[in-house]
Structures are given as C-alpha cells and as structure tokens.
Design an enzyme around this catalytic site. Structure first.
Site, PDB file in Angstrom:
ATOM      1  N   ASP A  48      80.845  37.611 -45.035  1.00  7.91           N
ATOM      2  CA  ASP A  48      80.947  36.283 -45.643  1.00  7.91           C
ATOM      3  C   ASP A  48      82.399  35.853 -45.566  1.00  7.91           C
ATOM      4  O   ASP A  48      83.303  36.605 -45.984  1.00  7.91           O
ATOM      5  CB  ASP A  48      80.496  36.313 -47.103  1.00  7.91           C
ATOM      6  CG  ASP A  48      78.991  36.445 -47.250  1.00  7.91           C
ATOM      7  OD1 ASP A  48      78.296  36.426 -46.225  1.00  7.91           O
ATOM      8  OD2 ASP A  48      78.524  36.574 -48.393  1.00  7.91           O
TER       9      ASP A  48
ATOM     10  N   ASP B 168      66.621  30.578 -49.453  1.00  5.03           N
ATOM     11  CA  ASP B 168      67.372  31.124 -50.581  1.00  5.03           C
ATOM     12  C   ASP B 168      66.686  30.671 -51.868  1.00  5.03           C
ATOM     13  O   ASP B 168      66.654  29.469 -52.166  1.00  5.03           O
ATOM     14  CB  ASP B 168      68.815  30.623 -50.547  1.00  5.03           C
ATOM     15  CG  ASP B 168      69.475  30.880 -49.194  1.00  5.03           C
ATOM     16  OD1 ASP B 168      69.357  32.009 -48.703  1.00  5.03           O
ATOM     17  OD2 ASP B 168      70.084  29.947 -48.639  1.00  5.03           O
TER      18      ASP B 168
END
Length: 232
Positions: free
Chosen positions: A8, A126
C-alpha cells in the site's frame, strides 16, 4: 491458490492501515525494496494500492509503481483512484498487468464491464457489515455486497477482490465465508483480502474451493509471516 504480497503506497512509501483509516498509517519503508524481496522469495504477483489515489480520486504514485514494474518481473495488479479510461491506459503503459476498479464500479458497473472488454480489469468489493464501501473506504453505501457482485457475473472481469473492512489490518483472520459467497455469486476468480493472520490460515483458505487467491500484507510487515517459508 495464487498468493499476492501487498504494498500500500502513501507518499511513495510502503505503509499499512488499520480498517482503512488513513490516520492509522504505519510506514515500513521503500516500496521497490519490498517488491524485489517478494520477487526473490518466489512471488509471481504483486498487489499494489495507491492510497493517495484512493482518497483523492486520481493516481498519485504512478512513478513508484512504474519503477516496481520496470525493476522486477512481477505481475502487478494496481488500484486506488482509477476512475477513467485514461488512467487505465496510463497504468497499462507502465507495464501493469491488471487494474483494479473500486468506487467507479459502484457508480457505473456497465462502464466497468465495457472496460473489461478492452483491458485486464479486477473489481474490488470492499464491504463493511455486508455493505459496499467506496472512496478509500470513507463512504459506506446501502448496496449489499452479494447483490452488487452479481452485476458482474458473465462479464469479462478477470478477478474479484473481496475485503471485509472490519477485519483489515487486525491480523485476526479473514472473512472466508463472505469471500466464498462472493465467488459463488459471481463465478469469477476471487481473491480474499483483509485480516490474514498467520501461515496456518493458508490451509484454512484452501478448504474454500471457490477462493482462487489471497492477499497478504500486514502479517508480513509485522513479522508474523515470512514469504521465504511460503510456496508460491
């Protein structure tokens, strides 16, 4: 089962968040160094999320991602703020293998399916308490995750990435039941994400026949999992 080490990116650095909260970011170091390490361990794929892009709505770490692509042989799937065809093309030009669409998939699923006819596309589902979250997980819609993924059944979407936000970054185990349900509802190659806890969980994941891959992030960065001990 395909294993995807994760990076990330926040301000070009490799970081991890807890439950997607930007204020929880912990910096671990140079993204390219990690990518090279994963390659040395035998990884074939790399999962990269531009967190700046996810929060701001357009890519912010393109140069870092391009550097990873150019300096490793890893197949890179990348997401975070990808909401236009131009952005998809830019990532394809860097050599990225697949782009991940998230927020835009909620706003315009037909556009995403059309993009998948031209480019290698993954959809990120998500969810928070079963509802789809968008815009860097800041906004939670009233759209049911299972109903949502059915929009992409029989499409050319290459992969679905299923993340339970409530588990993400906690190292407490993945929501494999939800991931399996997502996989069965879409009949698309589905990747589990969020909450991977330890190497023994790989055996548990393999019991879910419809789950095709797993993303491992924080468990590595916190020293719980050593990729040298995993067979890719």
């Amino acid at each position: 089962m395909e294993i995807f080490p994760a990076i990330d990116l926040l301000d070009s650095k490799a970081v991890r968040l807890t439950k997607g909260d930007k204020s929880s970011a912990k910096i671990y170091g140079n993204a390219l160094d990690f990518a090279k390490y994963f390659e040395d361990c035998g990884a074939k794929w790399l999962h990269v999320i531009d967190l700046d892009g996810a929060f701001e709505g357009s890519p912010r770490n393109l140069n870092t991602i391009e550097s990873i692509v150019n300096n490793t042989s890893l197949r890179v799937q990348v997401g975070g703020g990808i909401r236009t065809e131009e952005t998809i093309i830019n990532y394809m030009r860097t050599g990225a293998t697949r782009t991940i669409l998230g927020s835009i998939a909620v706003q315009d699923s037909e556009w995403c399916k059309n993009m998948a006819l031209q480019y290698p596309i993954a959809i990120s589902i998500d969810s928070k308490h079963g509802k789809v979250a968008t815009h860097g997980w800041v906004e939670v819609s009233q759209i049911d995750a299972l109903s949502f993924v059915k929009r992409f059944a029989n499409s050319q979407i290459e992969a679905i990435i299923c993340t339970d936000i409530n588990q993400d970054g906690l190292l407490s185990g993945m929501n494999l039941r939800l991931t399996q349900e997502i996989a069965c509802a879409s009949n698309i190659f589905t990747i589990a994400s969020g909450g991977f806890s330890n190497i023994k969980e790989l055996d548990e994941i393999k019991k879910y026949s419809q789950i095709g891959g797993v993303i491992i992030g924080k468990a590595f960065y916190e020293g719980i999992v050593d990729f040298k001990n995993i067979k890719f």
